[in-house]
Design an enzyme around this catalytic site. Structure first.
Site, short mmCIF file in Angstrom:
data_model
loop_
_atom_site.label_atom_id
_atom_site.label_comp_id
_atom_site.label_asym_id
_atom_site.label_seq_id
_atom_site.Cartn_x
_atom_site.Cartn_y
_atom_site.Cartn_z
CB SER A 68 45.33 44.23 69.34
OG SER A 68 46.23 43.68 70.69
CE LYS A 71 43.91 42.58 73.65
NZ LYS A 71 44.63 42.54 72.59
CB SER A 128 44.42 46.88 72.83
OG SER A 128 44.20 45.79 72.44
CE LYS A 239 41.01 45.98 70.94
NZ LYS A 239 42.31 46.34 70.12
#
Length: 395
Positions: A68, A71, A128, A239
């Protein structure tokens, strides 16, 4: 005789052991930085965000599944479009059946559900949400596939040579979806320096959103996946990511004493490890780093110009100068030298490079800042010369 030879051999081997330098088996050498305190993470990098200076790294160009932290690029594209005025935070986005079908981390959007872009940014940055990522991708580019093309184009613009995307969320196990720690740091730096407002979202720990669907309204609490926000007092984002293939990844941003660091952890063996080793990297960075900044607020001289109705051209610095030192240098010894031409020749356009301010430390160049023309000066014509001569006669 045998006893003598045995004793001689023992003495010889002892001398070898004493004189041979020993290094801990788990020590990882960072680039120009001595030893970074990382034991279990196979690929990482630590950089300073304002200058881009690499403080420590290991296998930073290795292509790995990013999960993720993909992202981060999704968020960059979103903020690029906001910056260009092509979308706005208050725009309403309708969730498609395809977006709803995403597995993994999600915020449980329903087909036909309407949310603002700002709410979906929070769903991406905080929780997320894979469904939120796809919903925004479809809104911006028409389809996730077209959005992925934008992601790859942006990666090429940033020089991310060890990156390729096949989806907008990182949920995929596709071998063609990969990033390197260095590239993660690159896109993270671009995002937080160009759009620092993103940190307002990445620092959210918990926040409620409202699902309005045909079944009615319900409250859903977004909870941050980034535990570093509670573990490290200077954390600002950014993140997390994890899948069985990618293991545990993190791009961690922090700000302390005017120094902004980005620590990227790839393929850590556990969630606990990624946070602990990110903190170790950040602490190491703040221990060895000191930032020099010249705001360049001093006045620059005007420059004489030939062939123009104007006599002088005003000039200005491109901006401030920043230099990160990780060698323990005496930054009071940095010298600044202004290099400018003696005279200019028209025409000159505003923004033309005129010269530079060069910075040296102990005789070594450590950087520079360009000096530009602050005005446009046209080349003089025949009538201009007559008018100038007439004005001189009147003096």
């Amino acid at each position: 005789m045998r006893l003598f030879l045995r004793k001689t051999a023992i003495v010889f081997l002892s001398l070898i052991l004493i004189l041979t330098p020993c290094f801990p088996a788990n020590a990882q050498t960072g680039k120009e930085s001595g030893i970074a305190p990382i034991k279990e993470t196979p690929s990482y990098i630590l950089i300073e965000a304002q200058t881009g200076q690499v403080i420590a790294e290991l296998n930073a160009n290795e292509r790995l599944a990013p999960a993720s932290i993909t992202k981060i690029m999704t968020l960059l594209i979103i903020f690029d479009f906001i910056d260009k005025g092509r979308v706005k935070l208050e725009h309403e986005i309708i969730t498609s059946a395809y977006a709803k079908s995403m597995g993994g981390s999600q915020v449980f959007l329903e087909e036909g559900e309407i949310q603002t872009l700002e709410t979906l940014i929070k769903c991406i940055a905080v929780a997320s949400g894979n469904d939120a990522s796809v919903a925004v991708a479809e809104h911006i580019a028409g389809s996730e596939a077209e959005f992925v093309k934008l992601m790859n184009e942006r990666a090429r613009e940033l020089g991310m040579r060890d990156t390729n995307f096949t989806d907008s969320s990182g949920l995929t196990d596709d071998d063609n979806h990969y990033m390197s720690a260095k590239d993660v740091a690159t896109v993270s730096r671009e995002l937080i320096t160009k759009y620092p407002e993103v940190l307002e979202y990445t620092q959210i720990w918990m926040e409620d959103i409202i699902h309005n669907t045909v079944q009615g309204s319900s409250v859903f609490t977004l909870s941050s996946t980034n535990k570093l926000l509670r573990m490290y007092e200077w954390a600002t984002g950014l993140k997390t990511g994890s899948t069985s293939k990618a293991k545990f990844c993190l791009s961690a941003t922090a700000s302390r004493d005017g120094i902004d660091l980005i620590a990227v952890i790839m393929a850590a063996p556990s969630g606990k490890t990624r946070f602990e080793e990110a903190m170790a990297l950040l602490n190491y960075g703040y221990t060895v780093s000191q930032l020099f900044e010249d705001k360049n607020e001093d006045a620059l001289p005007v420059l004489p110009i030939r062939g123009s109705v104007e006599d002088y051209v005003e000039i200005e610095y491109q901006g401030p100068f920043k230099y990160l030192d990780i060698k323990g240098s005496d930054l009071t010894q940095i010298e600044k030298v202004i290099n400018l031409p003696g005279k200019l020749t028209a025409p000159v356009n505003k923004g033309d490079a005129i010269g530079e301010a060069v910075y040296r430390l102990n005789g070594e160049r450590v950087g520079s800042v360009s000096i530009f023309s602050a005005m446009t000066v046209e080349k003089a014509g025949y009538i201009d010369y007559l008018g100038k001569a007439f004005r001189l006669l009147l003096v």
